[in-house]
Design a protein around this motif. Structure first.
Motif, PDB file in Angstrom:
ATOM      1  N   LYS A  74      53.569 -43.853 -33.991  1.00  0.00           N
ATOM      2  CA  LYS A  74      52.562 -44.483 -34.877  1.00  0.00           C
ATOM      3  C   LYS A  74      52.523 -46.015 -34.715  1.00  0.00           C
ATOM      4  N   THR A  75      53.113 -46.537 -33.651  1.00  0.00           N
ATOM      5  CA  THR A  75      53.174 -47.999 -33.510  1.00  0.00           C
ATOM      6  C   THR A  75      51.909 -48.542 -32.838  1.00  0.00           C
ATOM      7  N   ASN A  76      51.736 -49.868 -32.923  1.00  0.00           N
ATOM      8  CA  ASN A  76      50.599 -50.505 -32.242  1.00  0.00           C
ATOM      9  C   ASN A  76      50.946 -50.962 -30.832  1.00  0.00           C
ATOM     10  N   TYR A  77      52.218 -51.306 -30.595  1.00  0.00           N
ATOM     11  CA  TYR A  77      52.582 -51.749 -29.243  1.00  0.00           C
ATOM     12  C   TYR A  77      54.038 -51.436 -28.859  1.00  0.00           C
ATOM     13  N   ILE A  78      54.934 -51.332 -29.816  1.00  0.00           N
ATOM     14  CA  ILE A  78      56.328 -51.049 -29.444  1.00  0.00           C
ATOM     15  C   ILE A  78      56.438 -49.603 -28.934  1.00  0.00           C
ATOM     16  N   GLY A  79      56.984 -49.440 -27.735  1.00  0.00           N
ATOM     17  CA  GLY A  79      57.174 -48.099 -27.172  1.00  0.00           C
ATOM     18  C   GLY A  79      55.941 -47.537 -26.487  1.00  0.00           C
ATOM     19  N   HIS A  80      54.901 -48.362 -26.324  1.00  0.00           N
ATOM     20  CA  HIS A  80      53.717 -47.840 -25.622  1.00  0.00           C
ATOM     21  C   HIS A  80      53.980 -47.743 -24.126  1.00  0.00           C
ATOM     22  N   LYS A  81      54.945 -48.547 -23.639  1.00  0.00           N
ATOM     23  CA  LYS A  81      55.340 -48.425 -22.230  1.00  0.00           C
ATOM     24  C   LYS A  81      56.814 -48.006 -22.244  1.00  0.00           C
ATOM     25  N   ILE A  82      57.110 -46.853 -21.652  1.00  0.00           N
ATOM     26  CA  ILE A  82      58.497 -46.350 -21.685  1.00  0.00           C
ATOM     27  C   ILE A  82      59.006 -46.140 -20.259  1.00  0.00           C
ATOM     28  N   HIS A  83      60.174 -46.686 -19.957  1.00  0.00           N
ATOM     29  CA  HIS A  83      60.860 -46.404 -18.687  1.00  0.00           C
ATOM     30  C   HIS A  83      62.001 -45.459 -19.018  1.00  0.00           C
ATOM     31  N   TYR A  84      61.952 -44.259 -18.449  1.00  0.00           N
ATOM     32  CA  TYR A  84      62.917 -43.216 -18.818  1.00  0.00           C
ATOM     33  C   TYR A  84      63.847 -42.899 -17.637  1.00  0.00           C
ATOM     34  N   PHE A  85      65.129 -42.743 -17.941  1.00  0.00           N
ATOM     35  CA  PHE A  85      66.113 -42.379 -16.902  1.00  0.00           C
ATOM     36  C   PHE A  85      67.006 -41.276 -17.462  1.00  0.00           C
ATOM     37  N   SER A  86      67.326 -40.284 -16.609  1.00  0.00           N
ATOM     38  CA  SER A  86      68.283 -39.301 -17.127  1.00  0.00           C
ATOM     39  C   SER A  86      69.687 -39.926 -17.080  1.00  0.00           C
ATOM     40  N   LYS A  87      69.925 -40.798 -16.085  1.00  0.00           N
ATOM     41  CA  LYS A  87      71.216 -41.489 -15.999  1.00  0.00           C
ATOM     42  C   LYS A  87      70.968 -42.898 -15.480  1.00  0.00           C
ATOM     43  N   ILE A  88      71.650 -43.869 -16.064  1.00  0.00           N
ATOM     44  CA  ILE A  88      71.455 -45.260 -15.645  1.00  0.00           C
ATOM     45  C   ILE A  88      72.767 -46.006 -15.886  1.00  0.00           C
ATOM     46  N   ASP A  89      72.938 -47.176 -15.261  1.00  0.00           N
ATOM     47  CA  ASP A  89      74.138 -47.955 -15.586  1.00  0.00           C
ATOM     48  C   ASP A  89      74.066 -48.434 -17.028  1.00  0.00           C
ATOM     49  N   SER A  90      73.028 -49.213 -17.361  1.00  0.00           N
ATOM     50  CA  SER A  90      72.862 -49.688 -18.735  1.00  0.00           C
ATOM     51  C   SER A  90      71.376 -49.959 -18.973  1.00  0.00           C
ATOM     52  N   THR A  91      70.857 -49.488 -20.078  1.00  0.00           N
ATOM     53  CA  THR A  91      69.429 -49.730 -20.364  1.00  0.00           C
ATOM     54  C   THR A  91      69.190 -51.225 -20.595  1.00  0.00           C
ATOM     55  N   ASN A  92      70.203 -51.955 -21.099  1.00  0.00           N
ATOM     56  CA  ASN A  92      70.018 -53.406 -21.278  1.00  0.00           C
ATOM     57  C   ASN A  92      69.862 -54.102 -19.929  1.00  0.00           C
ATOM     58  N   ILE A  93      70.668 -53.696 -18.938  1.00  0.00           N
ATOM     59  CA  ILE A  93      70.574 -54.311 -17.601  1.00  0.00           C
ATOM     60  C   ILE A  93      69.178 -54.045 -17.037  1.00  0.00           C
ATOM     61  N   ALA A  94      68.718 -52.777 -17.139  1.00  0.00           N
ATOM     62  CA  ALA A  94      67.393 -52.421 -16.601  1.00  0.00           C
ATOM     63  C   ALA A  94      66.297 -53.185 -17.341  1.00  0.00           C
ATOM     64  N   ALA A  95      66.430 -53.298 -18.659  1.00  0.00           N
ATOM     65  CA  ALA A  95      65.386 -53.978 -19.446  1.00  0.00           C
ATOM     66  C   ALA A  95      65.332 -55.460 -19.077  1.00  0.00           C
ATOM     67  N   LYS A  96      66.484 -56.061 -18.820  1.00  0.00           N
ATOM     68  CA  LYS A  96      66.476 -57.481 -18.451  1.00  0.00           C
ATOM     69  C   LYS A  96      65.754 -57.678 -17.119  1.00  0.00           C
ATOM     70  N   LYS A  97      65.997 -56.759 -16.169  1.00  0.00           N
ATOM     71  CA  LYS A  97      65.304 -56.858 -14.865  1.00  0.00           C
ATOM     72  C   LYS A  97      63.804 -56.708 -15.064  1.00  0.00           C
ATOM     73  N   LEU A  98      63.409 -55.732 -15.879  1.00  0.00           N
ATOM     74  CA  LEU A  98      61.969 -55.515 -16.128  1.00  0.00           C
ATOM     75  C   LEU A  98      61.350 -56.734 -16.807  1.00  0.00           C
ATOM     76  N   ALA A  99      62.090 -57.330 -17.737  1.00  0.00           N
ATOM     77  CA  ALA A  99      61.581 -58.511 -18.450  1.00  0.00           C
ATOM     78  C   ALA A  99      61.395 -59.669 -17.465  1.00  0.00           C
ATOM     79  N   GLU A 100      62.374 -59.827 -16.555  1.00  0.00           N
ATOM     80  CA  GLU A 100      62.268 -60.881 -15.528  1.00  0.00           C
ATOM     81  C   GLU A 100      61.008 -60.661 -14.687  1.00  0.00           C
ATOM     82  N   ASP A 101      60.685 -59.386 -14.440  1.00  0.00           N
ATOM     83  CA  ASP A 101      59.509 -59.063 -13.614  1.00  0.00           C
ATOM     84  C   ASP A 101      58.214 -59.060 -14.422  1.00  0.00           C
TER      85      ASP A 101
END
Ligand code: BTN
Length: 325
Positions: A74-101
């Protein structure tokens, strides 16, 4: 294609739909339908395919798949774009890379398991299957000094979500651990990137022990940790919890951007399990400060009343609730 098949199955609320109907709506052939139904089954959906009656959805998946999160979001923008992984090192590490990009505000990264989950003060965060391991990218126009406000408002959002949904004794331990009773069920790790005294982006990592089997935790963690499944005696629907959380989170974040942090602090104080408790705060470098927690100031610092009656402000550290001596 799997999302479209699911949409049809959900719309029919567990009733059979004929393969001919699905293939004609989606303009695919029988082989493609079967292949995609098999993929959905691999993702944990329980689907009944009968030659005579057709196809129906019996049970949804336990995985926190983007489709499931977005279905009733029911949000207006939070979670409208989702990157999903069944296994990852850390979602924070991935999010920082995505934010940089250049990923937009509100993008989330979510994983079923993390191999190098990060906790506060450089600690490891154990992240087995069944947990909610998620990071949210924000680009707030606030100063780096105000970044701790985001962590406090996230704590309020998690605690409120759990309180609204389940009849559990949920509260916040300063600064941002969510407890049920006296045991931790969720931790929050905020990582900010600042350029020239403005925030470029902030990644808020949230780890909720939702359907985690805490018995698998090492004993030192197990004594102070719990999971929603353990407290409730049954599995919870992770995607629904995320939908509810993201809505409350977005409302809090919008309020914060409008200058309503004082109102969020009022809520934090109400949800706090620390205020009124006798605490020990273990500071970096080994120093321990003790006293009764009597409040939190507008920057999120904890105010302690020491045995000699003096007040002491504590900005950071590991807070332990103790019996008053
Ligand atoms: C804490 O130490 O209490 C904070 C724990 C934060 C864990 C979450 S899980 C999702 C996100 N990714 C990480 O690597 N850490 C955070």
């Amino acid at each position: 294609m799997q999302d479209q098949i699911l949409e049809i199955l959900y719309k029919n609320k567990g009733k059979y739909v004929s393969p001919a109907e699905i293939t004609s709506i989606l303009n695919i052939n029988q082989d493609e339908l079967e292949k995609n139904v098999a993929i959905l089954e691999e993702c944990g959906y329980i689907i009944d395919s009968s030659y005579e009656s057709g196809i129906r959805l019996i049970e949804s998946t336990h995985l926190v798949l983007p489709y499931e999160i977005k279905r009733e979001l029911k949000t207006n923008y939070i979670g409208h774009k989702i990157h999903y992984f069944s296994k990852i090192d850390s979602t924070n590490i991935a999010a920082k890379k995505l934010a940089e990009d250049g990923a937009p505000e509100g993008t989330i990264v979510i994983a079923e398991t993390q191999t190098r989950g990060r906790g506060r003060r450089g600690k490891k965060w154990i992240s087995p299957a069944g947990g909610i391991w998620m990071s949210i990218i924000l680009r707030p126009e606030i100063s780096p000094a105000e970044a701790p406000q985001l962590t406090l408002m996230t704590g309020v959002a998690v605690a409120k979500t759990i309180k609204n949904k389940f009849d559990l004794d949920v509260g916040i331990k300063w600064p941002n651990d969510i407890l049920i009773g006296s045991k931790k069920v969720c931790g929050i790790l905020t990582e900010a990137n600042a350029k020239f005294n403005t925030l470029d982006y902030v990644v808020i990592g949230i780890g909720i022990d939702a359907n985690v089997a805490t018995e698998s935790f090492p004993s030192d963690i197990r004594i102070n940790a719990t999971s929603l499944k353990k407290e409730l005696g049954e599995e919870i629907n992770g995607s629904e919890l995320i939908q509810d959380f993201l809505k409350i989170f977005e409302d809090n974040y919008d309020a914060l951007k409008k200058g309503q942090f004082p109102e969020i602090l009022v809520e934090w104080r109400k949800l706090s399990k620390t205020i009124g408790s006798y605490v020990e705060v273990h500071k970096q470098g080994g120093k321990i400060v003790k006293g009764e927690a009597i409040g939190i100031n507008k920057d999120g610092a904890l105010i302690l009343e020491r045995e000699n009656g003096n007040l002491r402000k504590v900005i950071s550290g590991e807070c332990l609730h103790r019996e008053k001596p």
